[in-house]
Design a protein around this motif. Sequence first.
Motif, PDB file in Angstrom:
ATOM      1  N   LYS A  30       0.802  -1.239   0.000  1.00  0.00           N
ATOM      2  CA  LYS A  30       0.000   0.000   0.000  1.00  0.00           C
ATOM      3  C   LYS A  30       0.827   1.279   0.000  1.00  0.00           C
ATOM      4  O   LYS A  30       0.306   2.360   0.241  1.00  0.00           O
ATOM      5  N   ARG A  31       2.140   1.188  -0.278  1.00  0.00           N
ATOM      6  CA  ARG A  31       2.958   2.397  -0.379  1.00  0.00           C
ATOM      7  C   ARG A  31       2.773   3.034  -1.739  1.00  0.00           C
ATOM      8  O   ARG A  31       2.583   2.350  -2.744  1.00  0.00           O
ATOM      9  N   VAL A  32       2.857   4.353  -1.793  1.00  0.00           N
ATOM     10  CA  VAL A  32       2.776   5.091  -3.056  1.00  0.00           C
ATOM     11  C   VAL A  32       4.176   5.113  -3.665  1.00  0.00           C
ATOM     12  O   VAL A  32       5.162   5.372  -2.967  1.00  0.00           O
ATOM     13  N   PHE A  33       4.266   4.812  -4.971  1.00  0.00           N
ATOM     14  CA  PHE A  33       5.555   4.825  -5.656  1.00  0.00           C
ATOM     15  C   PHE A  33       5.363   5.223  -7.109  1.00  0.00           C
ATOM     16  O   PHE A  33       4.261   5.166  -7.637  1.00  0.00           O
ATOM     17  N   GLU A  34       6.463   5.684  -7.724  1.00  0.00           N
ATOM     18  CA  GLU A  34       6.444   6.053  -9.141  1.00  0.00           C
ATOM     19  C   GLU A  34       6.921   4.870  -9.960  1.00  0.00           C
ATOM     20  O   GLU A  34       7.831   4.148  -9.542  1.00  0.00           O
ATOM     21  N   PHE A  35       6.306   4.679 -11.119  1.00  0.00           N
ATOM     22  CA  PHE A  35       6.678   3.563 -11.969  1.00  0.00           C
ATOM     23  C   PHE A  35       6.399   3.875 -13.419  1.00  0.00           C
ATOM     24  O   PHE A  35       5.634   4.775 -13.738  1.00  0.00           O
ATOM     25  N   ASP A  36       7.048   3.094 -14.294  1.00  0.00           N
ATOM     26  CA  ASP A  36       6.787   3.164 -15.726  1.00  0.00           C
ATOM     27  C   ASP A  36       5.651   2.188 -15.988  1.00  0.00           C
ATOM     28  O   ASP A  36       5.789   0.981 -15.761  1.00  0.00           O
ATOM     29  N   ALA A  37       4.537   2.674 -16.451  1.00  0.00           N
ATOM     30  CA  ALA A  37       3.347   1.849 -16.648  1.00  0.00           C
ATOM     31  C   ALA A  37       3.577   0.717 -17.641  1.00  0.00           C
ATOM     32  O   ALA A  37       2.883  -0.300 -17.596  1.00  0.00           O
ATOM     33  N   GLN A  38       4.556   0.851 -18.522  1.00  0.00           N
ATOM     34  CA  GLN A  38       4.834  -0.190 -19.510  1.00  0.00           C
ATOM     35  C   GLN A  38       5.676  -1.333 -18.959  1.00  0.00           C
ATOM     36  O   GLN A  38       5.672  -2.423 -19.519  1.00  0.00           O
ATOM     37  N   PRO A  72      -0.400  -2.342  -9.734  1.00  0.00           N
ATOM     38  CA  PRO A  72       1.066  -2.404  -9.699  1.00  0.00           C
ATOM     39  C   PRO A  72       1.608  -2.948  -8.381  1.00  0.00           C
ATOM     40  O   PRO A  72       0.986  -2.831  -7.328  1.00  0.00           O
ATOM     41  N   VAL A  73       2.795  -3.558  -8.473  1.00  0.00           N
ATOM     42  CA  VAL A  73       3.528  -4.054  -7.306  1.00  0.00           C
ATOM     43  C   VAL A  73       4.856  -3.316  -7.266  1.00  0.00           C
ATOM     44  O   VAL A  73       5.566  -3.245  -8.279  1.00  0.00           O
ATOM     45  N   CYS A  74       5.212  -2.758  -6.102  1.00  0.00           N
ATOM     46  CA  CYS A  74       6.446  -1.966  -6.000  1.00  0.00           C
ATOM     47  C   CYS A  74       7.690  -2.860  -6.057  1.00  0.00           C
ATOM     48  O   CYS A  74       7.626  -4.056  -5.758  1.00  0.00           O
ATOM     49  N   PRO A  75       8.825  -2.296  -6.443  1.00  0.00           N
ATOM     50  CA  PRO A  75      10.071  -3.078  -6.549  1.00  0.00           C
ATOM     51  C   PRO A  75      10.487  -3.725  -5.227  1.00  0.00           C
ATOM     52  O   PRO A  75      11.035  -4.819  -5.221  1.00  0.00           O
ATOM     53  N   GLN A  76      10.218  -3.076  -4.085  1.00  0.00           N
ATOM     54  CA  GLN A  76      10.586  -3.650  -2.796  1.00  0.00           C
ATOM     55  C   GLN A  76       9.802  -4.939  -2.528  1.00  0.00           C
ATOM     56  O   GLN A  76      10.361  -5.924  -2.034  1.00  0.00           O
ATOM     57  N   CYS A  77       8.529  -4.965  -2.863  1.00  0.00           N
ATOM     58  CA  CYS A  77       7.722  -6.170  -2.658  1.00  0.00           C
ATOM     59  C   CYS A  77       8.141  -7.274  -3.620  1.00  0.00           C
ATOM     60  O   CYS A  77       8.152  -8.452  -3.250  1.00  0.00           O
ATOM     61  N   VAL A  78       8.507  -6.912  -4.838  1.00  0.00           N
ATOM     62  CA  VAL A  78       9.001  -7.904  -5.794  1.00  0.00           C
ATOM     63  C   VAL A  78      10.297  -8.511  -5.271  1.00  0.00           C
ATOM     64  O   VAL A  78      10.479  -9.734  -5.306  1.00  0.00           O
ATOM     65  N   THR A  79      11.196  -7.684  -4.738  1.00  0.00           N
ATOM     66  CA  THR A  79      12.456  -8.161  -4.179  1.00  0.00           C
ATOM     67  C   THR A  79      12.210  -9.099  -3.010  1.00  0.00           C
ATOM     68  O   THR A  79      12.826 -10.167  -2.909  1.00  0.00           O
ATOM     69  N   ARG A  80      11.293  -8.734  -2.111  1.00  0.00           N
ATOM     70  CA  ARG A  80      10.981  -9.592  -0.960  1.00  0.00           C
ATOM     71  C   ARG A  80      10.401 -10.928  -1.402  1.00  0.00           C
ATOM     72  O   ARG A  80      10.710 -11.975  -0.836  1.00  0.00           O
ATOM     73  N   ALA A  81       9.560 -10.926  -2.429  1.00  0.00           N
ATOM     74  CA  ALA A  81       8.988 -12.181  -2.939  1.00  0.00           C
ATOM     75  C   ALA A  81      10.083 -13.061  -3.533  1.00  0.00           C
ATOM     76  O   ALA A  81      10.086 -14.278  -3.329  1.00  0.00           O
ATOM     77  N   ARG A  82      11.021 -12.460  -4.240  1.00  0.00           N
ATOM     78  CA  ARG A  82      12.130 -13.233  -4.810  1.00  0.00           C
ATOM     79  C   ARG A  82      13.025 -13.789  -3.702  1.00  0.00           C
ATOM     80  O   ARG A  82      13.512 -14.921  -3.795  1.00  0.00           O
TER      81      ARG A  82
END
Length: 88
Positions: A16-24, A62-72
Motif C-alpha cells: 500500500k505504499r505510493v511509488f512512481e513507476f513506468d506503466a509499460q 502495480p507491485v512496487c520493486p521492494q515487494c518484488v524483491t521480498r517475494a524473490r
Amino acid sequence: MKDEQPSTTGTCVACKRVFEFDAQSVLTVLIDPETGLPPGMTVVGSLRQATPEAVARSTDEPVCPQCVTRARQYHVMNGTSPIWGTWP
C-alpha cells in the motif's frame, strides 16, 4: 540529457505504499475490486475457479520493486514459491 521514462504514481497492491513507476514495465497483479484479491483466490488463501464476472471487473494493480524483491528473496530462501490447494 537522458531520456526520461514516462512515470505514473500509484499504490502498491501488496504494501500500500505510493511509488512512481513506468506503466509499460511495472509488474502487475490482476485484482478483483469487489474482494481485493486476485480472481479465484479465497480469503483463506486457497484457489478456486474464477468466475467470468470476477475476471471482467478485475484490473491490473502495480507491485512496487521492494515487494518484488521480498517475494524473490522468499523464493530463494525456501526453494519454492508458495503453493495453495484448490477447491473443487
